[in-house]
Scaffold this motif. Structure first.
Motif, mmCIF file in Angstrom:
data_model
loop_
_atom_site.group_PDB
_atom_site.id
_atom_site.type_symbol
_atom_site.label_atom_id
_atom_site.label_comp_id
_atom_site.label_asym_id
_atom_site.label_seq_id
_atom_site.Cartn_x
_atom_site.Cartn_y
_atom_site.Cartn_z
ATOM 1 N N MET A 1 -6.401 0.200 -4.966
ATOM 2 C CA MET A 1 -6.671 -1.518 -4.704
ATOM 3 C C MET A 1 -5.197 -1.854 -4.007
ATOM 4 O O MET A 1 -4.324 -1.170 -4.180
ATOM 5 C CB MET A 1 -7.140 -2.196 -5.644
ATOM 6 C CG MET A 1 -8.372 -1.772 -6.115
ATOM 7 S SD MET A 1 -9.054 -2.379 -7.710
ATOM 8 C CE MET A 1 -8.917 -3.998 -7.525
ATOM 9 N N ASP A 2 -4.988 -3.119 -4.061
ATOM 10 C CA ASP A 2 -3.541 -3.973 -3.821
ATOM 11 C C ASP A 2 -3.941 -5.089 -4.251
ATOM 12 O O ASP A 2 -4.917 -5.759 -4.476
ATOM 13 C CB ASP A 2 -3.403 -3.768 -2.270
ATOM 14 C CG ASP A 2 -4.259 -4.579 -1.429
ATOM 15 O OD1 ASP A 2 -4.234 -5.949 -1.317
ATOM 16 O OD2 ASP A 2 -5.086 -3.930 -0.838
ATOM 17 N N GLY B 1 -8.074 -0.425 3.463
ATOM 18 C CA GLY B 1 -7.815 -1.669 2.504
ATOM 19 C C GLY B 1 -7.448 -2.998 2.943
ATOM 20 O O GLY B 1 -8.187 -3.035 3.910
ATOM 21 N N GLN C 1 0.936 -1.223 -0.108
ATOM 22 C CA GLN C 1 0.020 0.022 0.181
ATOM 23 C C GLN C 1 0.931 1.210 0.073
ATOM 24 O O GLN C 1 0.814 2.195 0.685
ATOM 25 C CB GLN C 1 -0.926 0.065 1.352
ATOM 26 C CG GLN C 1 -1.733 -1.101 1.056
ATOM 27 C CD GLN C 1 -2.710 -1.328 2.533
ATOM 28 O OE1 GLN C 1 -2.360 -1.324 3.707
ATOM 29 N NE2 GLN C 1 -4.141 -1.206 2.212
ATOM 30 N N SER D 1 -10.008 3.463 -1.049
ATOM 31 C CA SER D 1 -9.360 2.343 -0.851
ATOM 32 C C SER D 1 -10.450 1.117 -0.579
ATOM 33 O O SER D 1 -10.965 0.887 0.823
ATOM 34 C CB SER D 1 -8.658 2.520 0.406
ATOM 35 O OG SER D 1 -7.726 1.397 0.729
ATOM 36 N N HIS E 1 -11.795 -2.758 0.373
ATOM 37 C CA HIS E 1 -11.043 -3.910 1.116
ATOM 38 C C HIS E 1 -11.760 -5.279 0.778
ATOM 39 O O HIS E 1 -11.128 -6.222 1.472
ATOM 40 C CB HIS E 1 -11.058 -3.595 2.717
ATOM 41 C CG HIS E 1 -12.446 -3.954 3.268
ATOM 42 N ND1 HIS E 1 -12.562 -4.016 4.777
ATOM 43 C CD2 HIS E 1 -13.557 -3.932 2.673
ATOM 44 C CE1 HIS E 1 -13.896 -4.202 4.999
ATOM 45 N NE2 HIS E 1 -14.561 -4.249 3.848
#
Lengths: 298, 385
Positions: free
Chosen positions: B177-178, B290, B128, B148, B150
């Motif tokens: 996002m991640d 997130g 992040q 963000s 999750h």
């Protein structure tokens, strides 16, 4: 306010210039130096617009950064002055989002072929339906006369103080090799031919490339003792050879050398959108509604 | 207005965050995407490329992220709702056009499926670490909005919000996002189109001649037109006046920069979007966003099991940062605990907002995986002492 009364710009007589309706009068005077050829190309472009028969509300012009990058701002069209080298991808988005638009990219040699070179190559490969006008003055004018990817071997530039030893691009050859459907080169001496090429380009579907050689008296000419703008135009007049359909690999430019001008390429290929519609229509059948053909939203 | 049903895949799905984000964009009315492949974001554009021909619109894979990030702006000025999708290395290339979108006030959505950096870093693993880059990454002063999500469900839901905010405020909106959220597969419910509210672009009603591209009202957000409508607009990345004309002077610079910052700052309270769990009466508040919020949730639950009064504040909109909320919570707390998959980015913002009224304990993580809940728990216990 008439054009002749713009701040800092007053003529003794009121003239009726046929190009004036194509300009943003409230932005005159322009920034270009005396003897610069960019304005001449704009004059040709305005006349080409007149003769093209296009609805000017549906013509958009996109420029990058630099002296020629200012063209968009002076033309009374939907006009976009974008980032350095990125006029072509902006124009790509504009065209694809509203295929009814005739989209013209108008920028300089440094902008289009150094920082923007990759975008040019790919837009030509895709046959994106845009017309690219490159005013080639062999130098970076706005930043003070640095070497460009078009600078011939020999002349000095501020970043080539002992003379340029880098090989330049042959722009028509590059455009041809990448797949442009129309490639022409003229100089600002050839106003009639340049106007005609622009008119043909405006009415041509696909990736059109027009190179317009133009003096930069303030930087390129002065530094290399080539005289003023008029002297450069005299050079264009004396050393230009018209060779339509010339093989583009034979039209490279040397320093003050012979200039081969003409219409080198004029061919047909499906544009990116035509190829997409044809292909997806074939693969997806009735599930696919051709994009941008009947009305803009679909 | 309601969503265009052509873009809405109503039903219950089992899809990952990347796919859900794409469906969110389609439901929001996005009809033009330009992108360049980059792990772990590529599935978003792959799905869009597959879906858009029958929805009606265009996907084009550009030659690089620089081109993608400006092609969408051309499309926005031709009237489309637009998005590009990338990850860290691509985001770095796009910064040039974040600035262009900010100064020209072009509504557009940048999806950033974050991975470990710097540089090529960890292509397939999460981080992040782009949180400050999206706030400050392009040169000059401007404001953005960043969300963000999750979960895959939030990738869908918040994407619609992201588009609505881009249209409302005419700013680049980042969808942060991640890799984990992008690749985690969960249940995603897509409602019927008539239950999805989408914001239409604020088109001007003024005729050509009266319209000036950067005239504003008290909202500070100008009305828009599109190329081809006869307005003959001029749009430039140079400092400009209300007409859109270049204006190279400090007065024009002051008016323009102050307004493009103020149009977000004056609406900052409206833009607060947080989820609060047990914050009232808490001695320690964990601030997360997130994927880390889901890990932090486990640490918070364990701390509570041990009898600690721990709250959880999850940032849904990360930028603008909910500074007032954090400032008001601060005096009653022993500390904020801020776990995040970076070396302490939003922790700086929490610390700034708390302004010395309580401690801020960062729980950094260099990325590549998520925190162990124990690492967060340890800091909660330390904070509560």
């Amino acid at each position: 306010m008439s054009a002749t009364e713009a701040p800092g710009f007053k003529l003794g007589v009121d003239i009726d210039n046929p190009v004036m309706p194509y300009l943003r009068r409230d932005r005159i005077p322009h920034i270009w130096c005396p003897g610069c050829g960019i304005g001449t190309t704009v004059n040709c472009f305005a006349r080409a617009l007149t003769e093209s028969g296009l609805n000017l509300d549906e013509v958009a012009i996109v420029s990058g950064i630099g002296c020629t990058g200012r063209v968009a701002g002076y033309l009374n069209l939907d006009s976009f002055h974008t980032t350095h080298g990125r006029a072509i991808p902006f124009a790509t988005g504009l065209k694809l989002a509203n295929p009814k638009l005739k989209v013209v990219v108008y920028s300089g040699d440094g902008d289009l072929f150094a920082i923007g070179g990759n975008h040019f190559v790919h837009a030509a490969r895709r046959n994106m339906d845009i017309m690219v006008v490159c005013v080639n003055n062999f130098t970076y004018g706005m930043t003070g006369g640095q070497v460009a990817p078009t600078t011939p071997l020999g002349p000095t530039q501020t970043t080539m103080p002992y003379g340029n030893f880098e090989n330049p691009f042959n722009l028509p050859f590059l455009a041809d090799a990448c797949g442009a459907v129309y490639v022409a080169r003229w100089t600002v001496y050839h106003v009639k031919q340049l106007t005609r090429a622009m008119k043909e380009g405006l009415n041509k579907k696909g990736f059109v490339f027009i190179e317009a050689l133009s003096p930069c008296p303030t930087l390129y000419s002065r530094r290399n003792r080539l005289g003023d703008g008029v002297d450069q135009v005299k050079y264009y007049k004396e050393k230009s050879v018209i060779k339509n359909d010339a093989n583009t690999k034979d039209v490279a430019l040397g320093f003050q050398s012979e200039i081969i001008v003409g219409k080198f390429v004029d061919r047909e290929r499906p544009t990116w959108l035509e190829a997409m519609n044809e292909h997806l229509g074939r693969v997806l059948g009735e599930r696919y509604t051709p994009y941008g053909v009947t009305h803009v939203e679909d | 207005m309601h969503a265009d049903p052509r873009g809405v895949l109503t039903g219950v799905h089992f899809i990952d965050g990347d796919h859900a984000a794409c469906e969110g964009a389609l439901a929001a009315g996005c009809r033009f995407v330009a992108g360049y492949p980059i792990t772990p974001s590529t599935e978003v554009v792959e799905r869009f490329a597959s879906r858009i021909p029958t929805v009606g619109g265009v996907f084009i894979q550009m030659e690089d992220e620089i081109a993608s990030s400006i092609a969408i702006q051309g499309a926005a000025w031709a009237g489309k709702k637009v998005m590009t999708v990338t990850s860290g290395p691509g985001l770095s290339l796009m910064m040039e056009h974040v600035g262009l979108a900010a100064i020209t006030e072009t509504p557009c959505v940048f999806v950033d499926v974050q991975r470990g950096g710097p540089s090529t870093g960890l292509p397939t693993l999460p981080a992040q670490a782009d949180m400050m880059q999206v706030k400050w990454g392009s040169h000059g002063d401007y404001e953005v909005i960043a969300l963000s999500p999750h979960s895959p469900q939030e990738c869908f839901d918040l994407m619609i919000k992201a588009f609505n905010l881009a249209e409302t405020y005419r700013v680049p909106v980042f969808f942060m996002m991640d890799e984990v959220v992008g690749h985690m597969t969960e249940r995603v419910v897509i409602p019927p189109a008539e239950q999805i509210e989408v914001v239409e672009r604020r088109w001007t009603r003024k005729p050509p001649g009266e319209y000036r591209p950067y005239d504003t009202d008290e909202s500070l957000v100008p009305e828009m037109v599109k190329a081809g409508d006869g307005y003959r607009i001029h749009i430039t990345g140079l400092t400009h006046d209300e007409r859109g004309y270049p204006a190279m002077n400090p007065t024009a610079q002051d008016a323009m920069v102050r307004r493009i910052c103020a149009k977000i700052r004056q609406h900052a309270e409206k833009l607060v979007d947080v989820r609060m769990d047990g914050v009232e009466g808490a001695e320690v508040v964990v601030v997360s966003y997130g994927i880390t919020s889901r890990v932090a949730g486990a640490a918070v639950a364990e701390a509570r099991r041990r009898g600690l009064k721990v709250g959880h504040l999850r940032l849904v909109i990360v930028w603008p940062f909910p500074a007032r909320l954090v400032r008001e919570l601060a005096p009653s707390l022993k500390a904020f605990v801020v776990p995040e998959l970076n070396m302490g980015q939003m922790a700086l913002e929490v610390e700034r907002a708390a302004a010395g009224r309580t401690r801020t304990i960062s729980v950094p993580h260099a990325g590549g995986t998520v925190h162990e809940p124990e690492a967060i728990l340890e800091k909660i216990l330390e904070a509560a002492r």
